[in-house]
Design a protein around this motif. Structure first.
Motif, short mmCIF file in Angstrom:
data_model
loop_
_atom_site.label_atom_id
_atom_site.label_comp_id
_atom_site.label_asym_id
_atom_site.label_seq_id
_atom_site.Cartn_x
_atom_site.Cartn_y
_atom_site.Cartn_z
N THR A 23 0.83 -1.21 0.00
CA THR A 23 0.00 0.00 0.00
C THR A 23 0.87 1.26 0.00
N ARG A 24 1.89 1.28 0.84
CA ARG A 24 2.76 2.47 0.92
C ARG A 24 3.60 2.65 -0.33
N TYR A 25 3.86 1.56 -1.04
CA TYR A 25 4.59 1.63 -2.31
C TYR A 25 3.82 2.49 -3.32
N HIS A 26 2.50 2.40 -3.25
CA HIS A 26 1.67 3.13 -4.20
C HIS A 26 1.28 4.53 -3.74
N ALA A 27 1.27 4.75 -2.43
CA ALA A 27 0.92 6.08 -1.91
C ALA A 27 2.17 6.94 -1.88
N ARG A 28 2.13 8.07 -2.55
CA ARG A 28 3.29 8.95 -2.60
C ARG A 28 2.83 10.36 -2.96
N GLN A 29 3.78 11.21 -3.29
CA GLN A 29 3.47 12.61 -3.52
C GLN A 29 2.37 12.80 -4.57
N SER A 30 2.39 12.00 -5.59
CA SER A 30 1.46 12.19 -6.70
C SER A 30 0.19 11.36 -6.61
N PHE A 31 0.17 10.35 -5.74
CA PHE A 31 -0.97 9.45 -5.69
C PHE A 31 -1.35 9.11 -4.25
N HIS A 32 -2.64 8.89 -4.02
CA HIS A 32 -3.07 8.31 -2.76
C HIS A 32 -3.84 7.03 -3.08
N VAL A 33 -4.05 6.22 -2.05
CA VAL A 33 -4.67 4.91 -2.24
C VAL A 33 -6.01 4.85 -1.52
N VAL A 34 -7.03 4.47 -2.24
CA VAL A 34 -8.34 4.20 -1.66
C VAL A 34 -8.41 2.70 -1.37
N VAL A 35 -8.64 2.36 -0.11
CA VAL A 35 -8.69 0.95 0.31
C VAL A 35 -10.13 0.62 0.70
N GLN A 36 -10.74 -0.32 -0.02
CA GLN A 36 -12.13 -0.71 0.24
C GLN A 36 -12.19 -2.19 0.59
N GLU A 37 -12.76 -2.50 1.74
CA GLU A 37 -12.79 -3.88 2.23
C GLU A 37 -14.23 -4.39 2.29
N LEU A 38 -14.40 -5.65 1.88
CA LEU A 38 -15.72 -6.28 1.92
C LEU A 38 -15.58 -7.71 2.42
N ILE A 39 -16.23 -8.02 3.53
CA ILE A 39 -16.25 -9.39 4.03
C ILE A 39 -17.19 -10.21 3.15
N VAL A 40 -16.70 -11.37 2.72
CA VAL A 40 -17.48 -12.22 1.83
C VAL A 40 -17.58 -13.63 2.42
N THR A 41 -18.25 -14.51 1.73
CA THR A 41 -18.33 -15.90 2.18
C THR A 41 -17.04 -16.63 1.83
N PRO A 42 -16.74 -17.73 2.52
CA PRO A 42 -15.56 -18.52 2.14
C PRO A 42 -15.62 -18.98 0.69
N GLN A 43 -16.82 -19.29 0.21
CA GLN A 43 -16.98 -19.75 -1.17
C GLN A 43 -16.63 -18.63 -2.15
N GLN A 44 -17.04 -17.41 -1.84
CA GLN A 44 -16.72 -16.28 -2.72
C GLN A 44 -15.22 -16.00 -2.74
N ALA A 45 -14.60 -16.08 -1.58
CA ALA A 45 -13.16 -15.85 -1.50
C ALA A 45 -12.40 -16.89 -2.32
N GLU A 46 -12.80 -18.16 -2.20
CA GLU A 46 -12.11 -19.21 -2.94
C GLU A 46 -12.35 -19.08 -4.44
N LYS A 47 -13.55 -18.64 -4.81
CA LYS A 47 -13.83 -18.43 -6.22
C LYS A 47 -12.92 -17.34 -6.77
N ALA A 48 -12.74 -16.26 -6.01
CA ALA A 48 -11.87 -15.18 -6.44
C ALA A 48 -10.43 -15.66 -6.59
N ILE A 49 -9.97 -16.45 -5.62
CA ILE A 49 -8.61 -16.99 -5.68
C ILE A 49 -8.43 -17.85 -6.93
N ASN A 50 -9.38 -18.73 -7.19
CA ASN A 50 -9.27 -19.62 -8.35
C ASN A 50 -9.28 -18.83 -9.65
N ILE A 51 -10.09 -17.79 -9.71
CA ILE A 51 -10.16 -17.01 -10.95
C ILE A 51 -8.83 -16.30 -11.22
#
Length: 204
Positions: free
Chosen positions: A100-128
């Motif tokens: 995250t800090r690698y991307h945040a610097r003088q010219s850019f900031h980072v928007v961090v958005q978190e969403l809790i999901v089901t285990p099945q959704q997380a595994e589907k994302a990993i597989n994809i």
């Protein structure tokens, strides 16, 4: 709009349709696997230009059976962090912080958005993302949004624009958002140069 679409397509054709293929060895990946104790979660990172307010890069951290970062066409590279076609393994709290800090610097900031999901959704994302392949330049938001559209159908639509993806993701019930501003030099390679995993491990 038609002119913008044509220009974008031309740019993609010029930059190529396939990204750089990187494939860390099996033993290196196996040693780096990190399992976070927190709930299954999707964390969308959006890098915003501080001058123009436009989106510059998009990536996705997935916490499931292991925690990884899908960094399509990203520049975050370190010899101690294994990668396979834009999938960064071993996303420990320290690696996530450095990322995250690698991307945040003088010219850019980072928007961090978190969403809790089901285990099945997380595994589907990993597989994809594991099977997505290397992403070409200028296609980070397109790649990330296509992944999210499959995991969260009807809630996220494929798009080429990082900021548009962040805005749509932010409308999903349960999404928590924060922003990281830092004012270091735009030479973000110094963040990785200053990071010493061996020293951090010795301090624990």
């Amino acid at each position: 709009m038609r002119g913008v679409t044509f220009a974008l397509c031309a740019f993609v054709m010029l930059t190529g349709c396939v990204g750089e293929s990187i494939w860390a060895p099996d033993d290196v990946v196996a040693k780096s696997i990190y399992r976070h104790e927190g709930p299954p979660k999707l964390t969308l990172y959006t890098m915003i230009n501080n001058r123009t307010g436009k989106g510059a890069h998009t990536s996705l951290m997935i916490n499931g059976s292991q925690r990884i970062i899908f960094d399509p066409a990203g520049s975050f590279k370190h010899e101690t962090i294994p990668e396979r076609n834009d999938v960064i393994f071993g996303a420990t709290p320290v690696v996530a912080d450095v990322y995250t800090r690698y991307h945040a610097r003088q010219s850019f900031h980072v928007v961090v958005q978190e969403l809790i999901v089901t285990p099945q959704q997380a595994e589907k994302a990993i597989n994809i993302v594991m099977n997505y392949g290397a992403v070409a330049k200028a296609q980070c938001a397109h790649g990330t949004s296509r992944v999210l559209a499959q995991v969260l159908p009807g809630q996220v639509s494929p798009t080429w624009y990082p900021k548009q993806l962040a805005e749509e993701f932010g409308t999903i019930p349960g999404v928590r958002q924060k922003e990281l501003f830092e004012y270091d030099s735009d030479d973000n390679s110094k963040v990785l140069e200053a990071w010493d995993p061996a020293r951090y491990k010795a301090q624990q």
